[in-house]
Design a protein around this motif. Structure first.
Motif, PDB file in Angstrom:
ATOM      1  N   PHE A   1       0.985  -1.136   0.013  1.00  0.00           N
ATOM      2  CA  PHE A   1      -0.102  -0.176  -0.027  1.00  0.00           C
ATOM      3  C   PHE A   1       1.053   1.257  -0.097  1.00  0.00           C
ATOM      4  CE2 PHE A   1      -1.350   3.163   2.859  1.00  0.00           C
ATOM      5  CZ  PHE A   1      -2.953   3.692   2.105  1.00  0.00           C
ATOM      6  N   SER A   2       1.733   1.373   0.676  1.00  0.00           N
ATOM      7  CA  SER A   2       2.674   2.313   0.860  1.00  0.00           C
ATOM      8  C   SER A   2       3.477   2.830  -0.462  1.00  0.00           C
ATOM      9  CB  SER A   2       3.979   2.103   1.934  1.00  0.00           C
ATOM     10  OG  SER A   2       3.230   2.091   3.294  1.00  0.00           O
ATOM     11  N   LEU A   3       3.925   1.679  -1.047  1.00  0.00           N
ATOM     12  CA  LEU A   3       4.447   1.956  -2.374  1.00  0.00           C
ATOM     13  C   LEU A   3       3.603   2.486  -3.417  1.00  0.00           C
ATOM     14  CD1 LEU A   3       6.473  -1.773  -2.604  1.00  0.00           C
ATOM     15  CD2 LEU A   3       7.673   0.595  -2.683  1.00  0.00           C
ATOM     16  N   GLY A   4       2.425   2.079  -3.456  1.00  0.00           N
ATOM     17  CA  GLY A   4       1.363   2.833  -4.225  1.00  0.00           C
ATOM     18  C   GLY A   4       1.241   4.136  -4.106  1.00  0.00           C
ATOM     19  N   VAL A   5       0.885   4.338  -2.697  1.00  0.00           N
ATOM     20  CA  VAL A   5       0.809   5.743  -2.155  1.00  0.00           C
ATOM     21  C   VAL A   5       1.791   6.574  -2.663  1.00  0.00           C
ATOM     22  CG1 VAL A   5       0.549   7.264  -0.307  1.00  0.00           C
ATOM     23  CG2 VAL A   5      -0.632   5.377  -0.532  1.00  0.00           C
ATOM     24  N   LEU A   6       3.362   6.254  -2.147  1.00  0.00           N
ATOM     25  CA  LEU A   6       4.226   6.977  -2.667  1.00  0.00           C
ATOM     26  C   LEU A   6       4.688   7.187  -4.183  1.00  0.00           C
ATOM     27  CD1 LEU A   6       6.751   5.403   0.339  1.00  0.00           C
ATOM     28  CD2 LEU A   6       5.519   7.908   0.348  1.00  0.00           C
ATOM     29  N   ALA A   7       4.300   6.035  -5.091  1.00  0.00           N
ATOM     30  CA  ALA A   7       4.563   6.236  -6.336  1.00  0.00           C
ATOM     31  C   ALA A   7       3.520   6.858  -7.230  1.00  0.00           C
ATOM     32  CB  ALA A   7       4.914   4.881  -6.601  1.00  0.00           C
ATOM     33  N   MET A   8       2.368   7.000  -6.547  1.00  0.00           N
ATOM     34  CA  MET A   8       1.069   7.517  -7.274  1.00  0.00           C
ATOM     35  C   MET A   8       1.292   8.735  -8.008  1.00  0.00           C
ATOM     36  SD  MET A   8      -1.951   6.186  -7.480  1.00  0.00           S
ATOM     37  CE  MET A   8      -2.180   5.290  -6.135  1.00  0.00           C
TER      38      MET A   8
ATOM     39  N   ARG B   1      10.210  -6.628  -0.953  1.00  0.00           N
ATOM     40  CA  ARG B   1       9.006  -5.620  -0.692  1.00  0.00           C
ATOM     41  C   ARG B   1       9.521  -4.739   0.360  1.00  0.00           C
ATOM     42  NH1 ARG B   1       5.605  -9.134   0.755  1.00  0.00           N
ATOM     43  NH2 ARG B   1       5.053  -9.662  -1.099  1.00  0.00           N
ATOM     44  N   VAL B   2      10.274  -4.991   1.550  1.00  0.00           N
ATOM     45  CA  VAL B   2      10.600  -3.942   2.495  1.00  0.00           C
ATOM     46  C   VAL B   2      11.866  -3.314   1.676  1.00  0.00           C
ATOM     47  CG1 VAL B   2      12.061  -3.686   4.685  1.00  0.00           C
ATOM     48  CG2 VAL B   2      10.243  -5.571   4.142  1.00  0.00           C
ATOM     49  N   GLY B   3      12.783  -3.681   1.167  1.00  0.00           N
ATOM     50  CA  GLY B   3      13.987  -3.023   0.484  1.00  0.00           C
ATOM     51  C   GLY B   3      13.132  -1.885  -0.382  1.00  0.00           C
ATOM     52  N   ALA B   4      12.217  -2.391  -1.321  1.00  0.00           N
ATOM     53  CA  ALA B   4      11.621  -1.278  -2.101  1.00  0.00           C
ATOM     54  C   ALA B   4      10.842  -0.255  -1.475  1.00  0.00           C
ATOM     55  CB  ALA B   4      10.651  -2.170  -3.129  1.00  0.00           C
ATOM     56  N   PHE B   5      10.262  -0.553  -0.373  1.00  0.00           N
ATOM     57  CA  PHE B   5       9.346   0.560   0.560  1.00  0.00           C
ATOM     58  C   PHE B   5      10.465   1.370   0.913  1.00  0.00           C
ATOM     59  CE2 PHE B   5       8.869   1.505   5.047  1.00  0.00           C
ATOM     60  CZ  PHE B   5       7.949   2.387   4.659  1.00  0.00           C
ATOM     61  N   HIS B   6      11.551   1.030   1.478  1.00  0.00           N
ATOM     62  CA  HIS B   6      12.397   1.991   2.245  1.00  0.00           C
ATOM     63  C   HIS B   6      13.117   2.823   1.099  1.00  0.00           C
ATOM     64  CE1 HIS B   6      12.084   0.948   6.422  1.00  0.00           C
ATOM     65  NE2 HIS B   6      12.155  -0.222   6.039  1.00  0.00           N
ATOM     66  N   GLY B   7      13.318   2.193  -0.134  1.00  0.00           N
ATOM     67  CA  GLY B   7      14.033   2.692  -1.264  1.00  0.00           C
ATOM     68  C   GLY B   7      13.167   3.950  -1.677  1.00  0.00           C
ATOM     69  N   MET B   8      11.792   3.448  -1.914  1.00  0.00           N
ATOM     70  CA  MET B   8      10.864   4.516  -2.410  1.00  0.00           C
ATOM     71  C   MET B   8      10.410   5.638  -1.365  1.00  0.00           C
ATOM     72  SD  MET B   8       8.646   5.436  -4.723  1.00  0.00           S
ATOM     73  CE  MET B   8       8.566   3.938  -5.856  1.00  0.00           C
ATOM     74  N   TYR B   9      10.487   5.270  -0.176  1.00  0.00           N
ATOM     75  CA  TYR B   9      10.507   6.295   0.969  1.00  0.00           C
ATOM     76  C   TYR B   9      11.419   7.272   0.832  1.00  0.00           C
ATOM     77  CZ  TYR B   9       9.229   8.537   5.332  1.00  0.00           C
ATOM     78  OH  TYR B   9       8.752   9.405   6.249  1.00  0.00           O
ATOM     79  N   TYR B  10      12.575   6.853   0.741  1.00  0.00           N
ATOM     80  CA  TYR B  10      14.011   7.871   0.796  1.00  0.00           C
ATOM     81  C   TYR B  10      13.600   8.686  -0.555  1.00  0.00           C
ATOM     82  CZ  TYR B  10      18.517   9.576   0.398  1.00  0.00           C
ATOM     83  OH  TYR B  10      19.772  10.390   0.437  1.00  0.00           O
ATOM     84  N   ALA B  11      13.610   8.035  -1.605  1.00  0.00           N
ATOM     85  CA  ALA B  11      13.405   8.797  -3.033  1.00  0.00           C
ATOM     86  C   ALA B  11      12.337  10.003  -2.872  1.00  0.00           C
ATOM     87  CB  ALA B  11      12.962   7.898  -4.265  1.00  0.00           C
ATOM     88  N   VAL B  12      11.283   9.669  -2.310  1.00  0.00           N
ATOM     89  CA  VAL B  12      10.275  10.638  -2.174  1.00  0.00           C
ATOM     90  C   VAL B  12      10.349  11.619  -1.106  1.00  0.00           C
ATOM     91  CG1 VAL B  12       7.665  10.902  -1.644  1.00  0.00           C
ATOM     92  CG2 VAL B  12       8.504   9.125  -3.134  1.00  0.00           C
ATOM     93  N   ASN B  13      10.922  11.402  -0.095  1.00  0.00           N
ATOM     94  CA  ASN B  13      11.187  12.126   1.302  1.00  0.00           C
ATOM     95  C   ASN B  13      12.535  12.617   1.232  1.00  0.00           C
ATOM     96  OD1 ASN B  13       8.182  12.065   2.242  1.00  0.00           O
ATOM     97  ND2 ASN B  13       8.919  10.033   2.194  1.00  0.00           N
TER      98      ASN B  13
END
Length: 268
Positions: free
Chosen positions: A94-101, A133-145
Motif C-alpha cells: 500500500f505504501s509503495l502505491g501511495v508514494l509512487a502514485m 518488498r521491504v527494500g523497495a518500500f525503504h528505497g521509495m520512501y527515501y526517493a520521495v522524502n
C-alpha cells in the motif's frame, strides 16, 4: 474471520433509501457470518432472500490486521502473529502505491483505464518476496522524502519467524506486544500519508476496487462506481479521522461487541 455486511437491496430498494425501516438496527438489513474474502467486493445472499453486491471501503491491510485481533481474541496466538505480519506486508505494498502514485497516475486524470490499472498492479506484484518488498518500500520512501524512515524492529521480525517457521506458540502477552508493535509502526506512517499524500490514499482504494471489479468481469466505467459501499468497524481505520486521535489499545478494543460490523452504508 466472519463479517456482518449490509444487504443493499433491503437498504436501497430500487437504488433509493428505504424510508420504511431504520437502517441496520436490531440486525435488520444485515447479513451475518460472511467469510472474509481476498477482494473488497462481495456478492452476498441474506436471509431476506436478496442477492446483492457491496464494496468494503476498508483497505486489505486493515482487514488482515483485524483478522489477527480476532484470532488473538479467540486464543489462536500463532495465527494472530501471522495475520499481524501479513497485514504489515500488505501495508508495505500500500505504501509503495501511495508514494509512487504521483509518478504513475497524472493528477489531472480522474480514472485509470483497465490496462494502466493492470500495469500498476503488476508493478507491485513483482515484489513477491518479503525482503524485496521491504527494500523497495525503504528505497521509495527515501526517493520521495529524502530521508530514511525507521525500519520495523529486527527483534519483532524474530518473533514472527519463530512463530511461522519454527511453529513456536506465543503467549497472549507476547502476541499482544507483537500486534501492538505492528500497529504502532503502521499508524505513524499512515498518519504521515494522510497528511502528505491524501490523494494517493484515495487512489489506492480505487486501485483495490478496480482490480476486484475487473476480476469479476466488470467494466471500470460501468456499474462499479454505483455499487453500495460499506465501512467495517476495524481497529485500524484510515477512513475515520478519530482513529488518528485515539489512544485505544488492542486489549480494550477486543471488548467491543461491534468488531467487524458494518457501521456505515452508502451509495457512491
Amino acid at each position: 474471520m466472519k463479517l456482518e455486511l449490509p444487504c443493499s437491496e433491503c437498504l436501497y430498494p430500487g437504488g433509493k433509501p428505504n424510508k420504511q425501516k431504520p437502517p441496520m438496527t436490531e440486525g435488520w438489513g444485515l447479513i451475518p457470518n460472511v467469510p472474509l474474502g481476498n477482494d473488497c467486493i462481495y456478492t452476498v445472499e441474506g436471509p431476506c432472500g436478496h442477492t446483492s453486491m457491496v464494496k468494503i471501503h476498508n483497505f486489505k491491510f486493515e482487514m488482515l490486521f483485524e483478522s489477527g485481533i480476532r484470532a488473538m481474541h479467540d486464543g489462536y496466538y500463532r495465527e494472530a502473529i501471522t495475520s499481524f505480519y501479513v497485514a504489515l506486508e500488505r501495508f508495505y505494498e500500500f505504501s509503495l502505491g501511495v508514494l509512487a502514485m504521483p509518478k504513475l497516475w497524472d493528477e489531472k486524470e480522474e480514472e485509470l483505464d483497465e490496462k494502466s490499472l493492470r500495469d500498476f498492479a503488476k508493478g507491485l506484484d513483482i515484489l513477491k518476496s518479503s525482503e524485496k518488498r521491504v527494500g523497495a518500500f525503504h528505497g521509495m520512501y527515501y526517493a520521495v522524502n529524502g530521508v530514511f524512515t525507521k525500519a520495523f524492529p529486527e527483534s519483532q521480525i524474530s518473533v514472527r519467524n519463530k512463530a511461522i517457521h519454527q511453529g513456536e506458540i506465543k503467549t497472549h502477552a507476547e502476541t499482544l506486544a507483537f500486534g501492538t508493535g505492528v500497529h504502532d509502526y503502521i499508524k505513524v506512517l499512515l498518519r504521515e500519508y494522510k497528511e502528505n499524500f491524501p490523494l494517493g490514499i484515495h487512489r489506492m482504494k480505487y486501485v483495490e476496487e478496480g482490480l476486484a471489479w475487473i476480476k469479476l468481469g466488470g467494466q471500470l466505467k460501468g456499474k462499479m462506481n454505483s455499487l453500495p459501499s460499506t465501512l467495517i468497524y476495524t481497529f485500524i481505520n484510515s477512513n475515520d479521522g478519530r482513529y488518528f486521535e485515539s489512544s485505544e489499545t488492542i486489549e480494550h478494543y477486543m471488548q467491543n461487541p461491534t468488531m467487524g460490523r458494518a457501521v456505515r452504508q452508502e451509495t457512491i
